[in-house]
Scaffold this motif. Structure first.
Motif, PDB file in Angstrom:
ATOM      1  N   LEU A 100      -4.722  14.738  -3.636  1.00 25.60           N
ATOM      2  CA  LEU A 100      -3.517  14.101  -4.176  1.00 25.60           C
ATOM      3  C   LEU A 100      -2.433  15.140  -4.443  1.00 25.60           C
ATOM      4  O   LEU A 100      -1.274  14.973  -4.049  1.00 25.60           O
ATOM      5  CB  LEU A 100      -3.865  13.344  -5.457  1.00 25.60           C
ATOM      6  CG  LEU A 100      -2.684  12.882  -6.321  1.00 25.60           C
ATOM      7  CD1 LEU A 100      -1.746  11.984  -5.530  1.00 25.60           C
ATOM      8  CD2 LEU A 100      -3.204  12.162  -7.567  1.00 25.60           C
TER       9      LEU A 100
ATOM     10  N   ARG B  92       2.696   1.675  -3.357  1.00 30.33           N
ATOM     11  CA  ARG B  92       1.811   2.181  -4.401  1.00 30.33           C
ATOM     12  C   ARG B  92       1.507   3.658  -4.190  1.00 30.33           C
ATOM     13  O   ARG B  92       1.457   4.429  -5.150  1.00 30.33           O
ATOM     14  CB  ARG B  92       0.507   1.370  -4.429  1.00 30.33           C
ATOM     15  CG  ARG B  92      -0.432   1.775  -5.568  1.00 30.33           C
ATOM     16  CD  ARG B  92      -1.543   0.767  -5.781  1.00 30.33           C
ATOM     17  NE  ARG B  92      -2.372   0.618  -4.594  1.00 30.33           N
ATOM     18  CZ  ARG B  92      -3.398  -0.232  -4.514  1.00 30.33           C
ATOM     19  NH1 ARG B  92      -3.699  -1.010  -5.536  1.00 30.33           N
ATOM     20  NH2 ARG B  92      -4.114  -0.314  -3.408  1.00 30.33           N
ATOM     21  N   GLU B  93       1.353   4.062  -2.933  1.00 32.12           N
ATOM     22  CA  GLU B  93       1.087   5.474  -2.651  1.00 32.12           C
ATOM     23  C   GLU B  93       2.278   6.339  -3.045  1.00 32.12           C
ATOM     24  O   GLU B  93       2.110   7.435  -3.584  1.00 32.12           O
ATOM     25  CB  GLU B  93       0.764   5.659  -1.166  1.00 32.12           C
ATOM     26  CG  GLU B  93       0.271   7.050  -0.828  1.00 32.12           C
ATOM     27  CD  GLU B  93      -0.497   7.083   0.481  1.00 32.12           C
ATOM     28  OE1 GLU B  93       0.020   7.707   1.431  1.00 32.12           O
ATOM     29  OE2 GLU B  93      -1.589   6.482   0.556  1.00 32.12           O
ATOM     30  N   GLU B  94       3.481   5.834  -2.807  1.00 34.07           N
ATOM     31  CA  GLU B  94       4.679   6.585  -3.204  1.00 34.07           C
ATOM     32  C   GLU B  94       4.747   6.706  -4.727  1.00 34.07           C
ATOM     33  O   GLU B  94       5.100   7.772  -5.261  1.00 34.07           O
ATOM     34  CB  GLU B  94       5.933   5.875  -2.678  1.00 34.07           C
ATOM     35  CG  GLU B  94       7.237   6.564  -3.044  1.00 34.07           C
ATOM     36  CD  GLU B  94       7.353   7.970  -2.513  1.00 34.07           C
ATOM     37  OE1 GLU B  94       8.056   8.788  -3.145  1.00 34.07           O
ATOM     38  OE2 GLU B  94       6.745   8.279  -1.475  1.00 34.07           O
TER      39      GLU B  94
ATOM     40  N   HIS C  80       0.836  -1.196   0.000  1.00 31.05           N
ATOM     41  CA  HIS C  80       0.000   0.000   0.000  1.00 31.05           C
ATOM     42  C   HIS C  80       0.879   1.257   0.000  1.00 31.05           C
ATOM     43  O   HIS C  80       0.635   2.207  -0.765  1.00 31.05           O
ATOM     44  CB  HIS C  80      -0.912  -0.015   1.229  1.00 31.05           C
ATOM     45  CG  HIS C  80      -1.832   1.167   1.323  1.00 31.05           C
ATOM     46  ND1 HIS C  80      -3.072   1.198   0.716  1.00 31.05           N
ATOM     47  CD2 HIS C  80      -1.687   2.369   1.950  1.00 31.05           C
ATOM     48  CE1 HIS C  80      -3.652   2.359   0.967  1.00 31.05           C
ATOM     49  NE2 HIS C  80      -2.832   3.091   1.721  1.00 31.05           N
ATOM     50  N   GLN C  81       1.908   1.251   0.847  1.00 35.64           N
ATOM     51  CA  GLN C  81       2.806   2.394   0.937  1.00 35.64           C
ATOM     52  C   GLN C  81       3.603   2.591  -0.352  1.00 35.64           C
ATOM     53  O   GLN C  81       3.801   3.725  -0.803  1.00 35.64           O
ATOM     54  CB  GLN C  81       3.754   2.228   2.127  1.00 35.64           C
ATOM     55  CG  GLN C  81       3.062   2.292   3.480  1.00 35.64           C
ATOM     56  CD  GLN C  81       4.003   1.995   4.638  1.00 35.64           C
ATOM     57  OE1 GLN C  81       5.186   1.697   4.448  1.00 35.64           O
ATOM     58  NE2 GLN C  81       3.481   2.056   5.857  1.00 35.64           N
TER      59      GLN C  81
ATOM     60  N   HIS D  18      -6.544   5.731  -2.137  1.00 32.01           N
ATOM     61  CA  HIS D  18      -5.445   6.472  -1.514  1.00 32.01           C
ATOM     62  C   HIS D  18      -5.774   7.950  -1.349  1.00 32.01           C
ATOM     63  O   HIS D  18      -5.458   8.549  -0.321  1.00 32.01           O
ATOM     64  CB  HIS D  18      -4.173   6.328  -2.359  1.00 32.01           C
ATOM     65  CG  HIS D  18      -3.626   4.945  -2.396  1.00 32.01           C
ATOM     66  ND1 HIS D  18      -2.633   4.512  -1.551  1.00 32.01           N
ATOM     67  CD2 HIS D  18      -3.924   3.883  -3.205  1.00 32.01           C
ATOM     68  CE1 HIS D  18      -2.337   3.244  -1.813  1.00 32.01           C
ATOM     69  NE2 HIS D  18      -3.103   2.843  -2.817  1.00 32.01           N
ATOM     70  N   PHE D  19      -6.373   8.534  -2.374  1.00 29.46           N
ATOM     71  CA  PHE D  19      -6.680   9.971  -2.366  1.00 29.46           C
ATOM     72  C   PHE D  19      -8.083  10.175  -2.928  1.00 29.46           C
ATOM     73  O   PHE D  19      -8.393   9.695  -4.026  1.00 29.46           O
ATOM     74  CB  PHE D  19      -5.661  10.745  -3.193  1.00 29.46           C
ATOM     75  CG  PHE D  19      -4.240  10.583  -2.714  1.00 29.46           C
ATOM     76  CD1 PHE D  19      -3.767  11.344  -1.652  1.00 29.46           C
ATOM     77  CD2 PHE D  19      -3.392   9.657  -3.298  1.00 29.46           C
ATOM     78  CE1 PHE D  19      -2.461  11.185  -1.194  1.00 29.46           C
ATOM     79  CE2 PHE D  19      -2.096   9.498  -2.854  1.00 29.46           C
ATOM     80  CZ  PHE D  19      -1.618  10.260  -1.796  1.00 29.46           C
TER      81      PHE D  19
ATOM     82  N   LEU E  21      -6.853   4.173  -7.249  1.00 26.55           N
ATOM     83  CA  LEU E  21      -6.274   5.479  -6.941  1.00 26.55           C
ATOM     84  C   LEU E  21      -7.094   6.192  -5.870  1.00 26.55           C
ATOM     85  O   LEU E  21      -6.544   6.791  -4.938  1.00 26.55           O
ATOM     86  CB  LEU E  21      -6.211   6.320  -8.214  1.00 26.55           C
ATOM     87  CG  LEU E  21      -5.706   7.759  -8.097  1.00 26.55           C
ATOM     88  CD1 LEU E  21      -4.314   7.819  -7.490  1.00 26.55           C
ATOM     89  CD2 LEU E  21      -5.701   8.413  -9.486  1.00 26.55           C
TER      90      LEU E  21
ATOM     91  N   ILE F 257       2.205   6.741  -6.726  1.00 25.65           N
ATOM     92  CA  ILE F 257       1.150   7.696  -7.091  1.00 25.65           C
ATOM     93  C   ILE F 257       1.652   9.128  -6.921  1.00 25.65           C
ATOM     94  O   ILE F 257       1.467   9.976  -7.794  1.00 25.65           O
ATOM     95  CB  ILE F 257      -0.113   7.457  -6.245  1.00 25.65           C
ATOM     96  CG1 ILE F 257      -0.772   6.127  -6.628  1.00 25.65           C
ATOM     97  CG2 ILE F 257      -1.104   8.600  -6.405  1.00 25.65           C
ATOM     98  CD1 ILE F 257      -1.864   5.677  -5.671  1.00 25.65           C
ATOM     99  N   LEU F 258       2.299   9.396  -5.785  1.00 22.31           N
ATOM    100  CA  LEU F 258       2.795  10.747  -5.516  1.00 22.31           C
ATOM    101  C   LEU F 258       3.881  11.144  -6.512  1.00 22.31           C
ATOM    102  O   LEU F 258       3.912  12.284  -6.988  1.00 22.31           O
ATOM    103  CB  LEU F 258       3.329  10.836  -4.092  1.00 22.31           C
ATOM    104  CG  LEU F 258       2.278  10.833  -2.984  1.00 22.31           C
ATOM    105  CD1 LEU F 258       2.927  10.671  -1.616  1.00 22.31           C
ATOM    106  CD2 LEU F 258       1.439  12.102  -3.031  1.00 22.31           C
TER     107      LEU F 258
END
Length: 204
Positions: free
Chosen positions: A64, A18-20, A15-16, A57-58, A54, A22-23
């Motif tokens: 985002l 994938r979030e990184e 999860h982390q 996460h946001f 997506l 995305i950012l």
């Protein structure tokens, strides 16, 4: 006896990660397109995930992009903190502008939102962003006043004018114009913009 931090599960690690991703994609797209032209579809496609994933996460483009801008400010703070303490303040400012231009050329530096952008209003309400911005501005402002006292920057210029001028280099359209012309390498573009920023246009 020290207690061990709780072990992060594989699911949470994914999860982390994938979030990184995305950012990072959001930062790049903000640099390429700016906020108003960027879509959540663009981000999902860049990461290679479904848009529904997506939104886990946001919950919005504004959320985002706010997180992406906070992350960028964190990188700036880390860079500033890493500059040698003994480096003259003017050299620190030059180094910061050079670093910003290099990030701009590789689309790692998001373009600043326009005054009428929805993102600007969201950022102004984001405490993490405002705290980061104040911290960065205070540090740069300190170096500006020191450089003025040492004669490296004209003391007749209000420090806030110098500050905003340096910030503007991080989204300077001259960089993309020179890049598109094909006449100069990235390193040459950075050198030219740094020279015009600190030395002006007058013959010397």
């Amino acid at each position: 006896m020290q207690t061990q931090p709780p072990k992060v599960s594989f699911k949470e690690q994914m999860h982390q990660a994938r979030e990184e991703a995305i950012l990072q994609s959001a930062c790049r797209l903000l640099g390429e397109k700016a906020f108003d032209a960027m879509t959540m579809d663009d981000v999902a496609n860049a990461v290679g995930i479904a848009k529904a994933s997506l939104y886990k996460h946001f919950c919005s483009k504004e959320e985002l992009c706010s997180a992406a801008m906070v992350q960028i400010l964190g990188r700036v703070q880390t860079y500033l903190a890493g500059l040698p303490a003994e480096m003259p303040p003017l050299d620190k400012l030059r180094a910061l502008v050079r670093w910003s231009l290099e990030r701009l050329l590789t689309n790692e530096m998001p373009l600043l939102p326009s005054r009428n952008s929805t993102l600007r209003a969201v950022l102004m309400a984001n405490k993490d962003y405002l705290n980061g911005l104040v911290g960065v501005s205070d540090q740069i402002g300190e170096w500006i006043t020191e450089a003025q006292a040492q004669g490296g920057i004209s003391p007749s210029l209000p420090p806030i004018v110098v500050l905003y001028t340096l910030y503007a280099r991080a989204c300077d359209p001259v960089v993309s114009f020179l890049k598109e012309s094909g006449q100069y390498s990235d390193a040459e573009i950075v050198d030219l913009v740094v020279r015009t920023c600190f030395d002006g246009l007058a013959a010397r």
